[in-house]
Write a protein that holds these residues in place. Structure first.
Motif, mmCIF file in Angstrom:
data_model
loop_
_atom_site.group_PDB
_atom_site.id
_atom_site.type_symbol
_atom_site.label_atom_id
_atom_site.label_comp_id
_atom_site.label_asym_id
_atom_site.label_seq_id
_atom_site.Cartn_x
_atom_site.Cartn_y
_atom_site.Cartn_z
ATOM 1 N N PRO A 85 14.567 -13.308 30.874
ATOM 2 C CA PRO A 85 15.825 -13.856 30.354
ATOM 3 C C PRO A 85 15.899 -13.885 28.832
ATOM 4 C CG PRO A 85 15.041 -15.176 32.186
ATOM 5 C CD PRO A 85 13.942 -14.206 31.867
ATOM 6 N N PHE A 86 14.755 -13.986 28.173
ATOM 7 C CA PHE A 86 14.759 -14.043 26.713
ATOM 8 C C PHE A 86 13.866 -12.960 26.131
ATOM 9 C CE2 PHE A 86 15.938 -18.177 28.295
ATOM 10 C CZ PHE A 86 17.079 -18.439 27.555
ATOM 11 N N GLY A 87 13.979 -11.767 26.715
ATOM 12 C CA GLY A 87 13.223 -10.621 26.233
ATOM 13 C C GLY A 87 13.979 -9.893 25.152
ATOM 14 N N ALA A 88 14.406 -8.664 25.444
ATOM 15 C CA ALA A 88 15.075 -7.852 24.434
ATOM 16 C C ALA A 88 16.425 -8.426 24.027
ATOM 17 C CB ALA A 88 15.252 -6.429 24.952
ATOM 18 N N THR A 89 17.118 -9.015 24.964
ATOM 19 C CA THR A 89 18.416 -9.619 24.662
ATOM 20 C C THR A 89 18.374 -11.076 25.071
ATOM 21 O OG1 THR A 89 19.555 -7.529 25.062
ATOM 22 C CG2 THR A 89 20.887 -9.511 25.116
ATOM 23 N N THR A 90 18.683 -11.979 24.159
ATOM 24 C CA THR A 90 18.625 -13.401 24.480
ATOM 25 C C THR A 90 19.952 -13.885 25.024
ATOM 26 O OG1 THR A 90 19.326 -14.100 22.266
ATOM 27 C CG2 THR A 90 16.972 -13.745 22.603
ATOM 28 N N HIS A 91 19.891 -14.989 25.702
ATOM 29 C CA HIS A 91 21.101 -15.636 26.218
ATOM 30 C C HIS A 91 21.146 -17.071 25.695
ATOM 31 C CE1 HIS A 91 20.542 -12.204 28.948
ATOM 32 N NE2 HIS A 91 21.853 -12.199 28.963
ATOM 33 N N SER A 92 20.825 -17.185 24.424
ATOM 34 C CA SER A 92 20.767 -18.500 23.793
ATOM 35 C C SER A 92 22.117 -19.204 23.794
ATOM 36 C CB SER A 92 20.263 -18.375 22.346
ATOM 37 O OG SER A 92 19.003 -17.759 22.315
ATOM 38 N N ASP A 93 23.204 -18.435 23.652
ATOM 39 C CA ASP A 93 24.525 -19.053 23.600
ATOM 40 C C ASP A 93 24.832 -19.799 24.888
ATOM 41 O OD1 ASP A 93 27.240 -19.348 22.291
ATOM 42 O OD2 ASP A 93 27.816 -18.310 24.132
ATOM 43 N N LEU A 94 24.454 -19.210 26.023
ATOM 44 C CA LEU A 94 24.705 -19.873 27.303
ATOM 45 C C LEU A 94 23.847 -21.122 27.446
ATOM 46 C CD1 LEU A 94 26.435 -19.547 29.815
ATOM 47 C CD2 LEU A 94 24.604 -18.177 30.845
ATOM 48 N N VAL A 95 22.629 -21.076 26.930
ATOM 49 C CA VAL A 95 21.767 -22.264 26.932
ATOM 50 C C VAL A 95 22.411 -23.382 26.121
ATOM 51 C CG1 VAL A 95 19.587 -23.218 26.088
ATOM 52 C CG2 VAL A 95 19.603 -21.030 27.298
ATOM 53 N N LEU A 96 22.883 -23.049 24.927
ATOM 54 C CA LEU A 96 23.493 -24.059 24.058
ATOM 55 C C LEU A 96 24.752 -24.641 24.692
ATOM 56 C CD1 LEU A 96 23.020 -22.303 20.599
ATOM 57 C CD2 LEU A 96 21.725 -24.234 21.516
ATOM 58 N N ARG A 97 25.544 -23.797 25.332
ATOM 59 C CA ARG A 97 26.740 -24.286 26.017
ATOM 60 C C ARG A 97 26.369 -25.257 27.139
ATOM 61 N NH1 ARG A 97 31.632 -21.184 25.530
ATOM 62 N NH2 ARG A 97 31.404 -19.443 24.080
ATOM 63 N N ALA A 98 25.307 -24.931 27.869
ATOM 64 C CA ALA A 98 24.867 -25.807 28.948
ATOM 65 C C ALA A 98 24.403 -27.151 28.407
ATOM 66 C CB ALA A 98 23.742 -25.135 29.732
ATOM 67 N N VAL A 99 23.586 -27.117 27.355
ATOM 68 C CA VAL A 99 23.089 -28.362 26.762
ATOM 69 C C VAL A 99 24.242 -29.212 26.244
ATOM 70 C CG1 VAL A 99 21.731 -29.313 24.863
ATOM 71 C CG2 VAL A 99 20.834 -27.388 26.192
ATOM 72 N N ASN A 100 25.201 -28.584 25.576
ATOM 73 C CA ASN A 100 26.350 -29.321 25.048
ATOM 74 C C ASN A 100 27.203 -29.925 26.153
ATOM 75 O OD1 ASN A 100 25.667 -28.773 22.385
ATOM 76 N ND2 ASN A 100 26.912 -26.911 22.281
ATOM 77 N N ALA A 101 27.149 -29.315 27.345
ATOM 78 C CA ALA A 101 27.913 -29.837 28.480
ATOM 79 C C ALA A 101 27.103 -30.834 29.311
ATOM 80 C CB ALA A 101 28.372 -28.678 29.362
ATOM 81 N N GLY A 102 25.885 -31.131 28.838
ATOM 82 C CA GLY A 102 25.044 -32.086 29.552
ATOM 83 C C GLY A 102 24.396 -31.514 30.801
ATOM 84 N N ILE A 103 24.263 -30.193 30.850
ATOM 85 C CA ILE A 103 23.677 -29.528 32.014
ATOM 86 C C ILE A 103 22.226 -29.159 31.714
ATOM 87 C CG2 ILE A 103 23.789 -27.477 33.488
ATOM 88 C CD1 ILE A 103 26.812 -27.431 32.891
ATOM 89 N N GLN A 104 21.335 -29.536 32.612
ATOM 90 C CA GLN A 104 19.931 -29.165 32.444
ATOM 91 C C GLN A 104 19.749 -27.678 32.749
ATOM 92 O OE1 GLN A 104 16.920 -32.215 33.831
ATOM 93 N NE2 GLN A 104 18.646 -32.782 35.134
ATOM 94 N N TYR A 105 18.740 -27.074 32.128
ATOM 95 C CA TYR A 105 18.452 -25.669 32.403
ATOM 96 C C TYR A 105 16.946 -25.466 32.522
ATOM 97 C CZ TYR A 105 16.818 -24.730 27.638
ATOM 98 O OH TYR A 105 16.094 -24.725 26.462
#
Length: 296
Positions: A85-105
């Protein structure tokens, strides 16, 4: 919980046991469908996982992320990514959106090209910055990836080159826009295709000639030893070591392709490259810089 689950590099069976258990328990399962591919399509994944997969293209992930996150605070949602998931292309934006929405990941890691590339025999800690080589057009011919290769070469480091992808399997299409259509806001997408090692080598050779004509000090030449890789992690993976000139005329078959421009080589690395040499004399022009280092 929002789960980011790596699928590995080969086929449906490369998912980890932990990842597969989570997929089976989730209320919705998304398949990220624009950064990489497996050797099988969506149908094969659904058959093996026993779950329906929702294709998540670039537009969905970047512009409709709320749809992916919907309900993930009260049920389990999985987001599947080829490789790690965080190899050549990261998905950090989706992680940040989840955290801001109070969603655990939670992240379930897997093999990616960033570590599996060691299969060619080059030592991972001798790699510098990874670069991406893009398709040139008649009006857009960037050379910035060459400059990054030069920086790595100056430090004696190898460079992993990730090659452009505008192609997936028959049931998954990458949505990529041309620069003109992107600037004009037109939803017109490029035809499916992927960059081959030979195409990448040809572009590098053209840059070398351009820099030579300008009188620049060259970072690489036609005789620089490079490594072409295709379908790493699959049963029919191919590794081919040779000069940049040799790789420009090679055919490594179907996607995905990657290429390495070597830096300083340890004798053990040289021995490993000989196992996949394009020709018996492919490495004959290597020269020793000291008792334990070769370069080309």
């Amino acid at each position: 919980m929002l789960y980011f689950i790596g699928l590995g590099l080969g086929d449906a069976k490369d998912i980890t046991v932990k990842g597969l258990e989570i997929v089976k328990q989730c209320s919705r399962v998304y398949l990220e469908a624009y950064t990489s591919i497996l050797t099988v399509g969506k149908d094969a994944l659904e058959d093996y996982y026993g779950r329906e997969l929702i294709l998540a293209d670039r537009d969905m992930v970047e512009q409709e992320a709320d749809e992916i996150l919907k309900g993930a605070d009260v049920s389990d949602v999985a987001f599947l990514v080829v490789g790690d998931p965080f190899g050549a292309t990261t998905h950090s934006d989706l992680v940040l959106r989840a955290v801001n929405a109070g969603i655990q990941y939670r992240v379930i890691h897997n093999a990616s090209i960033m570590n599996a590339v060691g299969c060619c025999g080059l030592q991972l800690y001798n790699f510098g910055e990874t670069v991406s080589i893009v398709f040139w057009t008649d009006t857009w011919r960037p050379e910035s990836f060459y400059d990054k290769i030069k920086k790595n070469r100056d430090l004696g480091m190898h460079t992993l080159c990730l090659l452009a992808l505008l192609f997936l399997s028959a049931d998954i299409k990458v949505k990529e826009q041309s620069m003109e259509n992107l600037m004009r806001g037109r939803k017109i997408y490029e035809p499916p295709r992927f960059m081959t090692v030979s195409q990448a080598a040809e572009q590098l050779l053209e840059i070398v000639q351009n820099r030579r004509e300008r009188g620049d000090d060259l970072a690489i030449s036609e005789e620089t030893i490079c490594v072409g890789l295709a379908r790493v992690g699959a049963e029919d993976q191919v590794i081919l070591a040779g000069t940049l000139r040799q790789l420009a005329s090679c055919d490594l078959g179907g996607p995905l392709h990657s290429m390495i421009v070597t830096g300083h080589l340890h004798p053990l690395e040289v021995d490993m490259l000989r196992l996949s040499a394009a020709t018996p004399d492919a490495l004959q022009n290597l020269r020793m810089t000291d008792s334990s280092t070769y370069t080309s």
